[in-house]
Design a protein around this motif. Structure first.
Motif, PDB file in Angstrom:
ATOM      1  N   THR A 489       0.779  -1.342  -0.080  1.00 54.56           N
ATOM      2  CA  THR A 489       0.125   0.079  -0.015  1.00 54.56           C
ATOM      3  C   THR A 489       0.886   1.155  -0.012  1.00 54.56           C
ATOM      4  O   THR A 489       2.198   1.333   0.251  1.00 54.56           O
ATOM      5  N   GLU A 490       0.177   2.176  -0.541  1.00 56.37           N
ATOM      6  CA  GLU A 490       0.949   3.688  -0.321  1.00 56.37           C
ATOM      7  C   GLU A 490       1.366   3.970   1.039  1.00 56.37           C
ATOM      8  O   GLU A 490       2.130   4.671   1.330  1.00 56.37           O
ATOM      9  N   TYR A 491       0.553   3.713   1.833  1.00 51.49           N
ATOM     10  CA  TYR A 491       0.688   4.062   3.232  1.00 51.49           C
ATOM     11  C   TYR A 491       1.819   3.242   3.938  1.00 51.49           C
ATOM     12  O   TYR A 491       2.697   3.827   4.818  1.00 51.49           O
ATOM     13  N   ALA A 492       2.036   1.872   3.359  1.00 52.78           N
ATOM     14  CA  ALA A 492       3.199   1.105   3.963  1.00 52.78           C
ATOM     15  C   ALA A 492       3.788   0.433   2.736  1.00 52.78           C
ATOM     16  O   ALA A 492       3.511  -0.969   2.632  1.00 52.78           O
ATOM     17  N   PRO A 493       4.506   0.955   1.875  1.00 55.77           N
ATOM     18  CA  PRO A 493       4.836   0.361   0.711  1.00 55.77           C
ATOM     19  C   PRO A 493       5.900  -0.699   0.962  1.00 55.77           C
ATOM     20  O   PRO A 493       6.257  -1.657  -0.005  1.00 55.77           O
ATOM     21  N   ARG A 494       6.710  -0.714   2.201  1.00 51.62           N
ATOM     22  CA  ARG A 494       7.830  -1.834   2.456  1.00 51.62           C
ATOM     23  C   ARG A 494       7.015  -2.966   3.126  1.00 51.62           C
ATOM     24  O   ARG A 494       7.725  -3.921   3.252  1.00 51.62           O
ATOM     25  N   SER A 495       5.649  -3.085   3.334  1.00 53.65           N
ATOM     26  CA  SER A 495       5.003  -4.101   4.169  1.00 53.65           C
ATOM     27  C   SER A 495       3.957  -4.849   3.271  1.00 53.65           C
ATOM     28  O   SER A 495       2.997  -4.390   2.887  1.00 53.65           O
ATOM     29  N   PRO A 496       4.341  -6.182   2.622  1.00 53.50           N
ATOM     30  CA  PRO A 496       3.679  -6.675   1.587  1.00 53.50           C
ATOM     31  C   PRO A 496       2.417  -7.429   2.318  1.00 53.50           C
ATOM     32  O   PRO A 496       2.424  -7.779   3.579  1.00 53.50           O
ATOM     33  N   LEU A 497       1.105  -7.307   1.585  1.00 55.74           N
ATOM     34  CA  LEU A 497      -0.058  -7.858   1.919  1.00 55.74           C
ATOM     35  C   LEU A 497       0.189  -9.476   2.018  1.00 55.74           C
ATOM     36  O   LEU A 497       0.818  -9.891   1.008  1.00 55.74           O
TER      37      LEU A 497
END
Length: 752
Positions: A489-497
């Motif tokens: 997400t743009e909010y957390a680009p380093r955290s994959p879903l």
């Protein structure tokens, strides 16, 4: 002046002065009215106007001139001849300059140039630019020049389209050498004679165009028999042209005629005559198209004898049978073929097999026909589709052989057609459905994946394969979705879903995110993901379809729209809407971090007289200059806004009241020293500044009211000074460096 002189001359001079004033007033009124009418005329024509000082190079244009190329005058300023040179297409610039030079040297009455100019959006528009010198010096050198500038793109494009269309039509007519095309004006004089007409009649085009009437080509005796019943009461016969065009006055008219070639040979032709009308409905002439049917008639005559021999078998056969000319026209058909295609015999004899053949099968059929005519085969078989009379598609199993004359010349084809529609329908429907689905999905730009509930890819369309595996990669079928793609997400680009969660029908993980990013190589692609669930025959969810759409441009447009909505167009500072959003962020940041922040309100002093005396353009120039001073006088992280009119605000993040006071004093001095040249004057203003602290628990309105109150206080204390609200005592300010007390500085020495 003596009393006597005053007594004698006073009234006369007074009357003269009164008459002069009245005449001057009338002249001014007439000039004002003429100026008003001129402006109305210019506005009504939607023309851009320009004026050019030939000696200094200075130019003036009206707003419409800038709008034609997509700009405002402010965006183009300063406007000079270089502005025009920069916008003109490089291929047109030299010619335009040559025309301008020719006029400036007195060799042409006016400057008139058609050229392309680059629009702000990047495309080229056609502009008609006209002008002339209206003032020369004593040595005959041009001093001032004026003109008009009009967008003629639609007209120029229409002219180019018309020229292209004429060229294409001429090429088509000349390429049709198997059809004679002859066109005339309304008087019957030939103005078009194509290569097909030269081939049919033996005349060259230059022998007949503009010289003869098409009646020259008809057999005299045949024409006399045709015209005799058309004689009027006085026994006068119409000309061949009059009689033929009368039949074609309201539409195409066809008839078989005998044409006489230049060498005297007679040819049988099918002649179709149609009227030629202009776009306004005015009759321009007529066009005739003649096809030589002499060989066909000869073949029909020969075929008649042969047809008599097998007519019984032909008509009673259970298969559809047909005799077909070398050009593809039906020469004869049996009842079975009429039943297969749904046409009567008379209807089939008026059309050819090409018309009834499905377009997708026609080229294959014609290629096989070519093999027969070239003696590369004796017969051929194929399954092909026919178009039935009712619009239905009929599958036929076709067998064709060629009948030749004793010397080997081809005469006609014999075709046998078996209806195999029922055999083809069931299997073809399934294949067509699968093919349409696959082609459709491969044609869309969105990425489409079909997955089972374990995340294994069952299908990936072309867009998904290119994006996730690369151009030319092997299909993704059988791969695990977690192996080929990653969503963040743009909010957390380093955290994959966790993509496994997305395979849960009860999960709304996708719906909670409007800012999804797809990791593609080294870049993150903004996407929207839509899911649909697949069910088996028992109604249980067996898999899912994911549609992944690239929304890069959509989000960019959203960001641009937010920018346009929150920026003041004159000063390019934040407007009130943007200011309030930034202020809310500052309040939230203070509440979260405990960091100091200050809000500064500025109201310009003596600004209204600038507008009243010099006009709003001068006021705009001063506002822009003040905005520049404010922008340069604070940090890049601070927010400078124009709230409207001559009111400004500055949000100073991480800034105590004491430091804000020092910044305000510097800004006060910078604005006071600001001098904007305007005409022969220099414009100056002052400013009153109020400062209040931003605290974490306050509302936007409360923060605005606190700073505004201090600004009002600065105005009340004589203007051109800084006022700061009393600090709230409760502990040391972490950013207070102890550089002085909180006494208020004023450029006028007033109290703080």
């Amino acid at each position: 002046m003596t009393d006597h002189q005053a007594e004698q001359g006073g009234p006369v001079q007074g009357d003269a002065a009164s008459d002069g004033s009245a005449a001057l007033a009338r002249a001014l009124r007439e000039m004002t009215e003429q100026h008003r009418r001129l402006e109305m005329i210019i506005d009504g024509t939607a023309m851009g106007t320009w004026e050019w000082n030939c000696q200094t190079g200075q130019m003036w244009v009206n707003e419409r001139w800038a709008q034609i190329v997509g700009y405002t005058r402010e965006e183009l300023a300063p406007i000079t001849p270089e502005t025009f040179f920069r916008l003109v297409h490089p291929e047109d610039l030299a010619r335009s300059n040559a025309l301008l030079r020719e006029h400036l040297e007195g060799r042409s009455p006016q400057y008139d140039s058609l050229c392309r100019m680059r629009h702000k959006q990047g495309h080229w528009i056609w502009v008609q630019d006209r002008g002339r010198v209206y003032e020369w010096d004593a040595h005959g050198q041009p001093l001032r020049m004026a003109g008009a500038h009009a967008d003629v793109s639609d007209l120029q494009n229409a002219l180019e389209d018309a020229a292209d269309m004429r060229q294409r039509l001429q090429a088509v007519v000349d390429a049709s050498d198997e059809v004679a095309v002859i066109a005339t004006d309304t008087a019957g004089v030939i103005n078009l004679f194509n290569t097909g007409a030269e081939k049919l009649l033996g005349f060259r085009a230059d022998e007949v165009i503009g010289r003869v009437n098409p009646g020259l080509f008809h057999d005299v005796h045949e024409v006399q028999d045709f015209l005799r019943p058309l004689a009027d009461a006085d026994g006068r016969l119409p000309t061949v042209f009059e009689a033929l065009t009368a039949h074609a006055a309201h539409g195409t008219w066809s008839h078989q005629w005998t044409f006489v070639r230049k060498d005297g040979e007679h040819r049988q032709v099918r002649l179709s005559i149609s009227p030629l009308d202009s776009g306004t409905g005015q009759r321009m002439g007529y066009v005739g198209m003649a096809v030589d049917i002499t060989p066909l008639l000869e073949v029909r005559e020969q075929a008649f004898v042969a047809a008599e021999k097998f007519a019984g078998a032909f008509n009673s056969a259970a298969l559809g049978m047909a005799l077909v000319s070398l050009e593809g026209r039906w020469l004869d058909v049996n009842d079975a073929l009429c039943g297969i295609l749904g046409y009567t015999r008379a209807e089939l004899l008026e059309i050819d097999f090409q018309t009834l053949t499905h377009p997708d099968d026609l080229n294959t059929d014609l290629a096989l026909v070519g093999d027969l005519l070239a003696s590369r085969r004796d017969h051929y078989h194929m399954d092909k589709r026919y178009l039935g009379k009712g619009g239905n598609v009929v599958w036929g199993r076709l067998s064709v052989s060629l009948v030749r004359a004793p010397h080997g010349e081809p005469l006609h084809f014999v075709s046998q057609i078996q209806d195999v529609t029922a055999q083809r329908l069931s299997g073809q429907q399934l294949r067509d459905s699968e093919q349409r689905t696959r082609v459709t999905l491969d044609a869309v730009a969105d990425m489409v994946l079909t997955l089972d509930l374990q995340g294994q890819i069952q299908y990936a369309n072309a867009a998904a394969t290119r994006a996730l595996a690369g151009e030319g990669a092997t299909p993704l079928t059988g791969s695990q979705v977690q192996e080929v793609m990653e969503l963040t997400t743009e909010y957390a680009p380093r955290s994959p879903l966790d993509l496994a969660v997305l395979m849960d029908p009860d999960s709304n993980a996708v719906d909670l995110h409007s800012d999804l990013l797809l990791s593609v190589g080294a870049r993150l692609l903004p996407v929207d993901v839509t899911r649909a669930w697949l069910q088996d025959s028992s109604g249980q969810v067996s898999g899912a379809v994911w549609v992944i759409r690239d929304v890069t441009q959509q989000r960019a447009r959203q960001r641009e729209a937010r920018h346009l909505a929150e920026v003041d167009p004159l000063t390019e500072l934040s407007n009130r809407r943007g200011f309030e959003a930034h202020l809310q962020e500052a309040i939230t940041r203070v509440a979260r971090t405990g960091q100091s922040a200050s809000l500064m309100f500025l109201d310009l002093d003596n600004f209204k007289p600038i507008n009243d005396t010099h006009g709003h353009l001068a006021g705009d120039a001063m506002l822009w200059a003040v905005a520049t001073v404010l922008r340069n006088g604070v940090r890049d992280s601070d927010v400078v806004a124009r709230l409207g009119g001559d009111e400004f605000a500055v949000i100073l993040a991480g800034c105590s009241l004491r430091r804000a006071r020092r910044i305000a004093s510097d800004l006060l001095e910078a604005v006071r020293n600001l001098s904007v040249p305007w005409s022969v004057d220099r414009l100056v203003v002052g400013t009153s500044i109020g400062i209040a602290a931003i605290s974490g628990g306050m509302s936007v309105d409360a923060a605005v009211a606190a700073a505004d109150a201090q600004c009002y206080r600065a105005k009340a204390l004589g203007r051109n000074n800084v006022q700061v609200e009393a600090p709230v005592h409760g502990g040391p300010d972490p950013l207070d460096l102890g550089d002085g007390d909180l006494d208020i500085e004023s450029s006028e020495g007033g109290p703080g």
